[in-house]
Every structure is written in structure tokens, then in C-alpha cells.
Enzyme design. Sequence first.
Site, PDB file in Angstrom:
ATOM      1  N   LYS A 289       0.831  -1.205   0.000  1.00  0.00           N
ATOM      2  CA  LYS A 289       0.000   0.000   0.000  1.00  0.00           C
ATOM      3  C   LYS A 289       0.873   1.267   0.000  1.00  0.00           C
ATOM      4  CE  LYS A 289      -3.685  -2.395   2.508  1.00  0.00           C
ATOM      5  NZ  LYS A 289      -4.515  -2.386   3.730  1.00  0.00           N
TER       6      LYS A 289
ATOM      7  N   THR B 268      -4.854  -8.063  10.363  1.00  0.00           N
ATOM      8  CA  THR B 268      -5.213  -6.768   9.772  1.00  0.00           C
ATOM      9  C   THR B 268      -4.853  -5.628  10.717  1.00  0.00           C
ATOM     10  OG1 THR B 268      -7.000  -7.801   8.518  1.00  0.00           O
ATOM     11  CG2 THR B 268      -7.114  -5.416   8.813  1.00  0.00           C
TER      12      THR B 268
ATOM     13  N   ARG C 193       3.307  -7.113   9.269  1.00  0.00           N
ATOM     14  CA  ARG C 193       2.624  -6.064  10.037  1.00  0.00           C
ATOM     15  C   ARG C 193       3.134  -5.985  11.473  1.00  0.00           C
ATOM     16  NH1 ARG C 193      -3.026  -7.796   7.385  1.00  0.00           N
ATOM     17  NH2 ARG C 193      -2.992  -6.431   5.550  1.00  0.00           N
TER      18      ARG C 193
ATOM     19  N   HIS D 264      -1.681  -5.539   1.479  1.00  0.00           N
ATOM     20  CA  HIS D 264      -2.922  -6.288   1.260  1.00  0.00           C
ATOM     21  C   HIS D 264      -2.543  -7.662   0.735  1.00  0.00           C
ATOM     22  CE1 HIS D 264      -6.870  -7.461  -0.281  1.00  0.00           C
ATOM     23  NE2 HIS D 264      -6.200  -7.899  -1.335  1.00  0.00           N
TER      24      HIS D 264
END
Length: 154
Positions: A13, A95, A106, A119
Site C-alpha cells: 500500500k 489486519t 505487520r 494487502h
Amino acid sequence: MAANKERTFIAIKPDGVQRGLMGDIIKRFEQKGFRLVAMKFQQASQDLLRQHYIDLKDRPFYPGLVEYMSSGPVLAMVWEGLNVVKTGRVMLGETNPADSKPGTIRGDFCIQVGRNIIHGSDSVESANKEIALWFKDEELVENKSCAYEWVYEN
């Protein structure tokens, strides 16, 4: 491996691009043994992003998500390998980065859910849809790496 070989769509992203994390993320997928089939660095249009996130259109964060994803370039990729969708999701982490374990993308690189840098397709069906949305068939490259036999058993 042929029976379970699949493809997944992974997109870095705008926040991941701006923070210079593209190489680190690509390296993780390569080191795992997955094969890069396609890669495209682009400024995604809001129309493309609305199609991509169509399943979220009724969620309150949808307009902000489309705006954020169109705020800068995205690195769209297709990766191939054994159980790559499931394994890719594990590599990404949750997420919400606060729920992600250290060692995940992440978990290592993110703090807030609204800036979670990457993503990944959540199912083989979603992967097929997303790949078709972002790439033409002729952009998908068939190339067997010389390392293939060192990653997979017969």
C-alpha cells in the site's frame, strides 16, 4: 506440488511504498520460496480501488480506504507457490498490527490498522478475482526458477 500450486495477489500500500519497505517485503516472499509471477508499480485509480474493495462498500471506513489507497503509488504483485494464499496471510499478520506477532510483516513494520502497509488475498477465489482485476493474462510470467527443486519435493 502441482495439485496445491496456487497464486495470490499481494499489494504494498502507499504507506509501505513511501516508507521504503518494498524490498524488505519482496525479500520475505522470495526467501520463503514463492515465485514472483507479476509485478506492477502504479498509481491506482479510485475506480480500480472501488472494484477491488467492492465487498467493503457498505462499511463506514470504505470511502477513506479508497481515498488512502489512491493517495500514492501501490506495488501490485502476483506470487505463486504451495498454499501461497494461506501462508501469505500468515506472513502478513493480522489486519490490526496491534494483534500481529513479531516476525510478521505487520508485526514488524506497522502500528495502526489504517496504515497496515500491505494487502493479501484472503482466499483462492479472491486471489483469482484480484489478479484478473489488476493484471492482464499476458502480464503473468511463467518462469521456473533454478531454485524450484530446492524448495519443493517431487
